[in-house]
Write an enzyme that holds these catalytic residues in place. Structure first.
Site, mmCIF file in Angstrom:
data_model
loop_
_atom_site.group_PDB
_atom_site.id
_atom_site.type_symbol
_atom_site.label_atom_id
_atom_site.label_comp_id
_atom_site.label_asym_id
_atom_site.label_seq_id
_atom_site.Cartn_x
_atom_site.Cartn_y
_atom_site.Cartn_z
ATOM 1 N N PHE A 152 -0.871 -4.107 11.036
ATOM 2 C CA PHE A 152 -1.759 -4.352 9.893
ATOM 3 C C PHE A 152 -1.460 -5.682 9.219
ATOM 4 C CE2 PHE A 152 -1.260 0.505 9.614
ATOM 5 C CZ PHE A 152 -2.073 0.674 10.721
ATOM 6 N N HIS B 114 0.409 0.712 15.653
ATOM 7 C CA HIS B 114 1.571 1.165 14.882
ATOM 8 C C HIS B 114 2.894 0.848 15.585
ATOM 9 C CE1 HIS B 114 -1.614 3.521 12.964
ATOM 10 N NE2 HIS B 114 -0.797 3.815 11.982
ATOM 11 N N TYR C 87 -2.203 -8.565 10.578
ATOM 12 C CA TYR C 87 -3.144 -9.607 11.001
ATOM 13 C C TYR C 87 -4.233 -9.933 9.976
ATOM 14 C CZ TYR C 87 -0.694 -8.453 15.300
ATOM 15 O OH TYR C 87 0.285 -8.184 16.224
ATOM 16 N N GLU D 7 0.847 -1.193 0.000
ATOM 17 C CA GLU D 7 0.000 0.000 0.000
ATOM 18 C C GLU D 7 0.883 1.244 0.000
ATOM 19 O OE1 GLU D 7 -2.204 -0.845 3.554
ATOM 20 O OE2 GLU D 7 -3.100 -2.631 2.676
ATOM 21 N N LEU E 253 -6.262 -1.564 -0.783
ATOM 22 C CA LEU E 253 -6.037 -1.645 0.666
ATOM 23 C C LEU E 253 -6.593 -2.968 1.214
ATOM 24 C CD1 LEU E 253 -6.949 1.453 2.889
ATOM 25 C CD2 LEU E 253 -6.152 -0.757 3.708
ATOM 26 N N ALA E 254 -5.817 -4.028 1.129
ATOM 27 C CA ALA E 254 -6.293 -5.336 1.560
ATOM 28 C C ALA E 254 -5.091 -6.256 1.771
ATOM 29 C CB ALA E 254 -7.244 -5.916 0.518
ATOM 30 N N GLU E 255 -4.780 -6.478 3.020
ATOM 31 C CA GLU E 255 -3.554 -7.227 3.336
ATOM 32 C C GLU E 255 -3.656 -8.700 2.974
ATOM 33 O OE1 GLU E 255 -5.002 -5.019 5.271
ATOM 34 O OE2 GLU E 255 -3.496 -3.420 5.318
ATOM 35 N N GLN F 29 2.328 -2.150 5.799
ATOM 36 C CA GLN F 29 2.632 -0.758 6.113
ATOM 37 C C GLN F 29 3.129 -0.559 7.548
ATOM 38 O OE1 GLN F 29 -0.397 2.682 5.630
ATOM 39 N NE2 GLN F 29 0.732 2.564 3.722
ATOM 40 N N PHE F 30 2.444 -1.199 8.491
ATOM 41 C CA PHE F 30 2.855 -1.176 9.888
ATOM 42 C C PHE F 30 2.573 -2.567 10.469
ATOM 43 C CE2 PHE F 30 2.541 3.430 9.528
ATOM 44 C CZ PHE F 30 3.429 3.916 10.491
ATOM 45 N N ASP F 31 3.383 -2.942 11.454
ATOM 46 C CA ASP F 31 3.229 -4.215 12.153
ATOM 47 C C ASP F 31 1.781 -4.610 12.448
ATOM 48 O OD1 ASP F 31 2.919 -2.229 14.377
ATOM 49 O OD2 ASP F 31 5.102 -2.167 14.227
HETATM 50 C C1 LIG Z 1 -5.674 -2.892 8.049
HETATM 51 C C2 LIG Z 1 -4.976 -1.591 7.824
HETATM 52 N N1 LIG Z 1 -4.128 -1.486 6.788
HETATM 53 C C3 LIG Z 1 -3.467 -0.332 6.568
HETATM 54 C C4 LIG Z 1 -3.651 0.756 7.378
HETATM 55 C C5 LIG Z 1 -2.868 2.032 7.118
HETATM 56 N N2 LIG Z 1 -3.725 3.099 6.679
HETATM 57 C C6 LIG Z 1 -4.226 4.005 7.530
HETATM 58 S S1 LIG Z 1 -5.291 5.060 6.801
HETATM 59 C C7 LIG Z 1 -5.089 4.303 5.294
HETATM 60 C C8 LIG Z 1 -5.853 4.802 4.119
HETATM 61 C C9 LIG Z 1 -7.322 4.729 4.351
HETATM 62 O O1 LIG Z 1 -8.003 5.290 3.279
HETATM 63 P P1 LIG Z 1 -9.582 5.476 3.277
HETATM 64 O O2 LIG Z 1 -10.215 4.198 3.690
HETATM 65 O O3 LIG Z 1 -9.970 6.031 1.970
HETATM 66 O O4 LIG Z 1 -9.876 6.523 4.424
HETATM 67 P P2 LIG Z 1 -9.403 8.047 4.530
HETATM 68 O O5 LIG Z 1 -8.054 8.049 5.208
HETATM 69 O O6 LIG Z 1 -9.361 8.594 3.157
HETATM 70 O O7 LIG Z 1 -10.408 8.733 5.388
HETATM 71 C C10 LIG Z 1 -4.175 3.270 5.387
HETATM 72 C C11 LIG Z 1 -3.730 2.435 4.262
HETATM 73 C C12 LIG Z 1 -4.555 0.594 8.451
HETATM 74 N N3 LIG Z 1 -4.798 1.593 9.310
HETATM 75 N N4 LIG Z 1 -5.203 -0.577 8.646
#
Ligand SMILES: Cc1ncc(C[n+]2csc(CCOP(=O)(O)OP(=O)(O)O)c2C)c(N)n1
Ligand SMILES: Cc1ncc(C[n+]2csc(CCOP(=O)(O)OP(=O)(O)O)c2C)c(N)n1
Ligand SMILES: [Mg+2]
Ligand SMILES: [Mg+2]
Lengths: 345, 365, 345, 365
Positions: free
Chosen positions: C108, C151, C110, C51, C80-82, C104-106
Site C-alpha cells: 500500500f 500484503h 505505492y 491508518e 484512508l489515503a497514502e 499498513q502493508f508494503d
Molecule cells: C491502498 C490501500 N491502503 C490500505 C489498505 C488496507 N485496508 C484494507 S481494507 C481497509 C479499509 C477499507 O474500508 P472501506 O473502504 O470502508 O471498505 P470496507 O472494508 O468497509 O468494506 C484498509 C485500510 C488497502 N487494502 N489498500
C-alpha cells in the site's frame, strides 16, 4: 466555465490517416508519430490517452495531427491526473482496447505508479492469464535539455524491477518506429522510454517491424571492451568508441533496446569476446540497470572477465539544476575514462 | 445548480412496511412477490455462504475471510438490477455480488484459501478480479465505461467500494474522468460505517453522497439495508447510463455487522451498543416481514430457502476442501502473455533445483 | 454519519508514558512500540500518522496504547489515503515536526510513491538544505505469512534507487528498537522496513541507541563464504550457516541493516577474507538489492573473488498466492544450494 | 445542508465601478485609497517583472518563464491579505505572491535560469519551495496547517494551484484531510481557464468552487480579476481559519493571458477572440479606473509606480545576468543533511576525475 470551440472533446475524425509506405527521413519524434498513426490505422482498438495530446499534439508534438485524423474517441485529452490515465487504461484493456498512454515528462509518472505496479503489471498474473493488459506507456525520459526539476528523470529501473512489465528504450528513429509498433501489438504491458533530448535526431525510417524489440543490437563492433547503453546515450557511446579507436582501443557498443528482459545472449557473446564490460546510463548508479547487468554478466561470464566491470552513470543525487546537469550526466569523456579504467590504464 | 441529495431513500422500513416515495416507487413497481421471495432467498444464501466461509476459516481451511454480514441488501439489490453484459469492478467484500453474477461457489474461496489470486474468469461472469488496493477499481470501471461509450454500447460499468475508499485519490480522479467524459458508470459506495477501525466521520466530513454532485455527478443516498430502495436507486443509475446520461453515485448506508475480516476484533474500537442498534435494521429481517405481511413468507418458502442455503454451503465446503494445491512451477505461469527469456531461465533454474531433490531421493525419472 | 464515542479524534492524553529503562524481553513488534514511545516522550515534535493506528493500535498492534498515552494530536488516525499520509507529513516537517508514518502493508505504499520520491526525497536538495525532512516511514514488509495479494511485497529496491532517502531494515528486537530511535532522530528521511513475519520473535532489548544504523553487522563469523542478507531472512541465513558448518563450510553471515547506504567497508573486509559472496533476499531478483551489491563488490573486490557471486532471491514474478509462496521465497535449502554453487560444489 | 456558492463575488466591475455586496463589503471596508494605490503599484510591478523575465528568456538568459499575465489581482489580492507568520504553498506561477512575501527579486529567477532548484529560503519569507508536481503542495499546506493547529497557533496555510490541478488525486485527498481535521488552510485555486492546452471544462464538469462543499469545505467563487473581491474572500477564509473554523476553498476566476510558459504557443489550441474578451476584464485596468474615479490616479502616482517598476526590472535584470553559475561539486551538496558514505565516495570520485583534467592541463596545484 467555457469550453472553447477548439475543445478536442467535440472534435471528430475529419482527415484520413496518411501512413508511412516507403522509407522516409524523419526525426525520432516524427517516427513515433508515424508508428502511432500506423498502429491506429491497423487496429481500431488502439486509443491514445494523455495530457495535452489532442489539439496541442502533446508538449513534444508527438501526437500532432492525430486528433484531426482519428477523432476524440481515439485521441483522448484527459484531465490532469496520471493515476487516472493509467487506471482508465486498465479498464479500457478489460474492454478489449489497446491503450497507449502518454506521460508528459518522466517525473510525472509517479502519481501513476500504484496503478502501474499493482494493476497493470499484475493483472495478467492475478487472473491466471484471463485478462490481458496490452497497454503501452510512453515516457519521454532523460536529461540534457536544460529543463526544470522533474523534467529530466530516468526512472526506468523502477519498472525493470517490476515483474509483469516489459521495458524498452529507443535510441534512433527506426527503432522508435519499429519498437513502438511492436510494443502496441504486444499482449504484455510495455513501458516505452523516449530519449527526449534526441527527439530531433533524423534518420531514414522504413515502415517495418524490424528486429524484435527484445533484442540488443551491436551498434559498433569491437574486440577490447563491451560498452553497453540505451536511449539517449547511444550516440554518445558510438562517438566514444570512435574516440577510443583513435587511442587504439576497440570498443564494441551495444544498444540494449530492451531493458526488461535484457538480451543476455548478445551481451554474453560480446563480453566473452572482449573480457571487459562498461555500462553507462543517465540514471543514478545505486540500484540502476547498470548494477543489474554487471551482476548478471559477472554471474554468467565470470571466467571471461579480465577486469571488474565499470559503471559510468549519473550520481546518486536528485536530478540537479540545469546549470549543473553536465556534471551529472555521463558524457564522452566520462565514458572514455570508464573505458580506460576497465582497460587498466 | 445541482442539489445535494436531501432525502434518505427508504422504501421498506425496518419493520417491513412498504412506504411510498413518489420518485422511486415507479422504479420497482414491476417487482413481483416472486421476485421478492427470490431476493429473500439470495440474501439467506449469501449470509449462509458468509457463515460457512467464516467457519472454514476458523477450521483452518481458509487463510482469511471478509464477511459481508449486514450488507446483503446493498449487494443483492444492486447486483440483481444488472444485465449480464454490464460489468462489475468490485472490492474484496462483494461476495454476494459475485453470487448474483453466477460465480461458481468454490471460485469465491480460491483467493481466501491462498490457492490463487483470483477465483474466476472475469469475462465469464462480467465481474473483474476484485481489487484489494482500496479504490483502484473505480478507475478501471470508468475506463471500461469509456470503452463502452466508444463502442456505442449501452452496457454499464458498476464499481463497488467502501466508505473508507472515498478518501483515496483514485476514487476522486475516477469521478473527474467519469464526469468529464460522461460515461456509463455507477459508483456504488457501501457505507458500512467503518473502514477497519476508522469511523466514517474520519473519512468524510459530510454525508458521502454529498461528494459527487460537486464533481457534476448526481447522487442518491439510499437505505442500504432496504433491498427495494437499493434496487430503485441502481435502476435509476443504470437507466441514466444506458441513455447517455453519464455517471451516478449511490451511497448505500449500511453496517458491517461482523469484523473487518476474520483477523479483526472490532471490540477493540467500537461499541457493542452500536451493533445492537443496527441489528434492528437487519436487511433480511425486514424483507421477511414484508413477505410475511404479503402472505408470502410460507413454511414452504422457508424450507426451500433453507434447503438451497444448505446445498450451497455443502457445495462450498466440499469445493473448498477438495481444492487442489497449485503445482510448484505454476508460480511462473502467466506473469507474461508471451515468452520472457529471463523468467524462462529462472523457471528452468527452479525446475532443476526441485529435480535435484527428486534425484537425491532416488526418485528422479 | 456517526462518529462513535471511541473515535480517536476525540480522545486525549490520559496515561503517562512508561518507557523502557532496563533490558527487557520483548517481541520485535513490541520493541518498535517501545522505541516509538521513547522517541515521543523525548521530543514533543514526534507525531505518528497512519491508518488504524489509534484506537486499534495498528493492524499489527505496534502502536497499541500510544493514543491513550499521547493523545490524538500525536497519534493521528488518518483517512484512508497514502499520498496524503506522506504529503501531510511533508507539511508537518515544514512546520518543524518529525512525523513517523505507518504504511499498513508494503503493497500500500505505492499510492504514496510520488510524494516520497518527488517531495520527501528531494526537498532538502531542492531547497539547498533549508528544509529538512526528518520523516520516518515505517513499512511492514515481506512474505511468509500466507497473506492475500499486496500484503507480502518487498519494495525496498524502489527506495534504495531513490537518492535522498535512507533505507534500513531490521531483523531482531534490539535493532528494531535502536534503529527506529536513530531513524526518528535523523534529519534525513528514512524508510524503515519491518519484517512482519518476525514480529513475534522475542529478544532482550536495552534502551540504547547501539551501533549506528548505517553499519552492517556480522551475525555469524566465518571464513569460506560471505552470506549477506537483511530483514526477515537473517534468522534463516544464520540457520543456513549452522547447517553449512555441518557440511564443513564456514559461512560468515552479515546482516546489512542499512540498505542505503550499504556499509561496503564491512562487506569488503568480509569478501576479501572469504573470496565468495552469496546474497539473499525475498525481493525479486532483477533490479533487486542483490544485483547492486554484487556489482559493487565486484567493482571493489574483483581480484579477491574466487567465484562469481551468487544471488538467492525471489523470482521475477508478482508475489504469488499463499499456497505458492514457499516456492518463491528463499529458504534454508535454497541458501545452502547458493552456498554450494559459490563453493563450486 | 451546505449550499454551492451561488454567487460570483465581484466588488469592482471591469469598468472600475465599485458595486455593493453586503456579505463581502465589510471585509474590505478598511481598505484606504492609499492601500488601493499600493496594490495598483504591486500589480504594475509584478506585470513588469513578468515582462522583463519574458524578455530575459527570449534573450537566452533564462531557460523558461511561466508568465502570470492576467492573474495579478488574484495573486496580489490574496497575498496582501496574509500575515508574515502565515505560510504559502504554491505552484510555479505565483511570482506575484513571492513578491508580496518580500522575496529578493533575483531569487525569483534562480530556478528559471537553471542555477538552483529553488530560489529562496522558505522560512525567510514564509513561502515554500514551489511545487512543479501538480497539486502536491496542497497536501503540504494541509500538513502544515495540522501542525499549526497542534501548536495552538492562529497562523494559516494557504495553497495556490490551478484549475488543472483540481483533477489530481492529491488535491482531493488534501480536501479530505483538511475537512476531517478541520485545519486552518485556504485552498486558493486560480482558475485561469486553461491547463496548458486543456480548457477547464475538461477538468471540471461543474464550476470548480462547487467541488469543495461536498467535502465539507465552504467555498467562494470570486472574480479573480477583481483585487478587492479576492481580498475579501481571502480575509473571510483567514478569519475562519484563525478562529478554528477550518478550511476554505476559493476559486478565483481569472485568465491566463499569455502562453503556459515561454515554450508554449497558445494559438495552437485557443481562439484569439477569447483572449480579446478577457482583455476587457484586465485586473489592472479596472483598479486604475477605480482610482481614477476616486481622483487618486494622479500623474504622480503613475510616475512613482513606473519608477518603481523600472527600478525592480533593472534590479531583476542585473541580478539575473550577474548570477554566478554554481560550482561543479555543489551537485553533491545537500542530498542529505548528514554524511553519506556512498555519495561521499562518488563526490571524491568526481573530484578526482575533474582534477585529472587540471593535471592534464598542467594546472594542478
Ligand atoms: C491502498 C490501500 N491502503 C490500505 C489498505 C488496507 N485496508 C484494507 S481494507 C481497509 C479499509 C477499507 O474500508 P472501506 O473502504 O470502508 O471498505 P470496507 O472494508 O468497509 O468494506 C484498509 C485500510 C488497502 N487494502 N489498500
Ligand atoms: C503531476 C504532473 N503532471 C503533469 C505536469 C505537467 N504540467 C505542468 S503545468 C500543467 C498544467 C497545469 O494547469 P493548471 O493546474 O491549470 O495551472 P496553470 O498552469 O494554469 O497555472 C501540466 C499538465 C506536472 N507538472 N505535474
Ligand atoms: Mg467501510
Ligand atoms: Mg490553469
Amino acid at each position: 466555465m467555457s469550453i472553447t470551440t477548439l475543445n478536442p472533446m467535440t472534435a471528430n475524425a475529419v482527415r484520413t490517416p496518411t501512413t508511412l509506405t516507403t522509407p522516409t527521413t524523419l526525426t525520432l519524434a516524427k517516427s513515433i508519430t508515424a508508428a502511432l498513426r500506423q498502429s491506429m490505422a491497423d487496429d481500431p482498438k488502439v486509443v491514445l490517452l494523455g495530457e495535452d495530446i489532442g489539439a496541442l499534439g502533446g508538449v513534444f508534438r508527438v501526437t500532432d495531427g492525430l486528433l484531426a485524423e482519428f477523432g476524440a474517441n481515439r485521441v483522448i485529452d484527459t484531465p490532469l491526473a496520471e493515476s487516472a490515465i493509467i487506471g482508465t487504461a486498465v479498464g479500457l484493456a478489460y474492454r478489449g482496447y489497446r491503450p497507449v498512454c502518454e506521460i508528459q515528462f518522466d517525473g510525472f509518472i509517479y502519481p501513476g505508479f500504484d496503478q502501474i505496479v499493482s494493476q497493470v503489471a499484475k493483472l495478467h498474473y492475478r487472473t491466471q492469464g484471463a485478462v490481458k493488459m496490452p497497454i503501452t506507456i510512453r515516457v519521454p525520459f532523460g536529461g540534457g535539455i536544460g529543463a526544470a526539476e522533474h523534467h529530466s528523470e530516468s526512472p526506468e529501473a523502477y519498472f525493470t524491477h517490476t515483474s509483469g512489465l516489459r521495458v524498452i528504450a529507443v535510441s534512433n528513429p527506426q527503432d522508435a518506429y519499429s519498437m513502438l509498433r511492436q510494443a502496441i501489438s504486444s499482449d504484455d504491458p510495455v513501458l516505452y522510454f523516449e530519449p527526449k533530448r534526441r527527439y530531433h535526431v533524423k534518420g531514414e525510417v522504413s515502415p517495418v517491424l524490424g528486429e524484435s524489440m527484445e533484442k540488443a543490437v551491436i551498434i559498433t563492433p569491437g574486440t577490447d571492451v563491451t560498452l553497453v547503453t540505451y536511449g539517449p546515450l547511444v550516440p554518445t557511446a558510438r562517438d566514444a568508441a570512435l574516440a577510443a579507436a583513435d587511442e587504439g582501443v576497440s570498443v564494441e557498443v551495444i544498444d540494449l533496446r530492451s531493458l526488461a528482459p535484457v538480451d543476455y545472449a548478445t551481451l554474453e557473446a560480446s563480453v566473452r569476446k572482449t573480457g571487459r564490460l562498461v555500462i553507462t546510463h543517465e540514471a543514478v548508479r545505486s540500484g540502476g540497470i547498470g548494477g543489474e547487468i554487471v551482476a548478471s554478466i559477472t554471474e554468467r561470464c565470470f571466467n571471461y572477465l579480465e577486469a571488474a566491470p565499470v559503471r559510468v552513470t549519473g550520481w546518486d543525487i536528485p536530478y540537479p539544476a540545469a546549470k549543473l546537469e553536465s556534471h551529472h550526466l555521463p558524457d564522452l569523456d566520462r565514458m572514455l575514462a570508464g573505458v580506460d579504467r576497465v582497460m587498466g590504464r | 445548480m445541482v442539489d445535494f441529495p436531501a432525502e434518505f431513500v427508504q422504501l421498506l422500513t425496518p419493520d417491513g412496511v412498504r412506504t411510498a416515495l413518489a420518485d422511486y416507487d415507479p422504479w420497482v413497481a414491476d417487482v413481483t412477490g416472486e421476485q421478492l421471495a427470490a431476493m429473500y432467498e439470495d440474501m439467506i444464501v449469501v449470509r449462509r455462504i458468509d457463515t460457512e466461509a467464516t467457519a472454514l476459516q476458523r477450521q483452518g481451511e481458509l487463510g482469511l475471510w471478509p464477511p459481508l454480514l449486514g450488507q446483503e441488501a446493498a449487494q443483492i439489490g444492486s447486483a440483481r438490477s444488472l444485465r449480464s453484459d454490464d460489468f462489475v469492478f468490485s472490492s474484496y467484500r462483494e461476495n454476494a455480488v459475485a453470487y448474483c453474477r453466477g460465480v461458481d461457489y468454490t471460485d469465491i474461496l480460491r483467493v481466501w484459501r491462498g490457492s490463487a489470486q483470483s477465483g474466476w474468469n472475469p469475462f465469464e461472469i462480467g465481474m473483474a478480479s476484485p481489487a484489494i488496493i482500496i479504490g483502484a477499481q473505480t478507475l478501471h470501471a470508468t475506463g471500461w465505461a469509456m470503452g463502452a461509450k466508444f463502442d456505442g454500447s449501452d452496457s454499464v460499468a458498476i464499481t463497488y467500494f467502501g466508505d473508507g475508499a472515498t478518501s483515496e485519490g483514485d476514487v476522486n480522479e475516477a469521478m473527474v474522468f467519469a464526469a468529464s467524459f460522461q460515461v456509463p458508470v455507477i459508483f456504488f459506495c457501501q457505507n458500512n460505517q467503518w473502514a477497519i477501525s476508522e469511523p466514517v466521520g474520519l473519512q468524510a466530513h459530510r454525508n458521502i453522497a454529498d461528494r459527487a454532485p460537486g464533481f457534476g455527478i448526481p447522487s442518491i443516498r439510499v437505505d442500504g439495508n432496504d433491498v427495494l430502495a437499493v434496487m430503485a436507486a441502481t435502476r435509476i443509475g443504470l437507466d441514466r447510463a444506458r441513455n447517455g446520461g453519464g455517471p451516478t453515485f449511490i451511497e448505500a448506508v449500511t453496517y458491517r455487522m461482523g469484523p473487518h475480516t476474520t483477523a479483526d476484533d472490532p471490540t477493540k474500537y467500537r461499541d457493542v451498543a452500536e451493533l445492537e442498534a443496527w441489528r434492528a435494521k437487519d436487511p433480511i429481517l425486514r424483507l421477511q416481514r414484508l413477505l410475511d405481511s404479503m402472505g408470502l413468507f410460507t413454511p414452504e418458502l422457508e424450507a426451500k430457502t433453507q434447503a438451497k442455503a444448505d446445498a450451497v454451503a455443502a457445495e462450498l465446503r466440499a469445493g473448498c476442501i477438495g481444492m487442489p494445491d497449485p503445482a510448484p512451477l505454476t508460480v511462473f505461469d502467466n506473469v507474461y502473455a508471451t515468452p520472457h527469456t529471463t523468467l524462462d531461465g529462472q523457471r528452468a533454474e527452479y525446475a532443476d533445483y526441485l529435480a535435484s531433490f527428486d534425484a537425491a531421493d532416488g526418485s528422479s525419472s
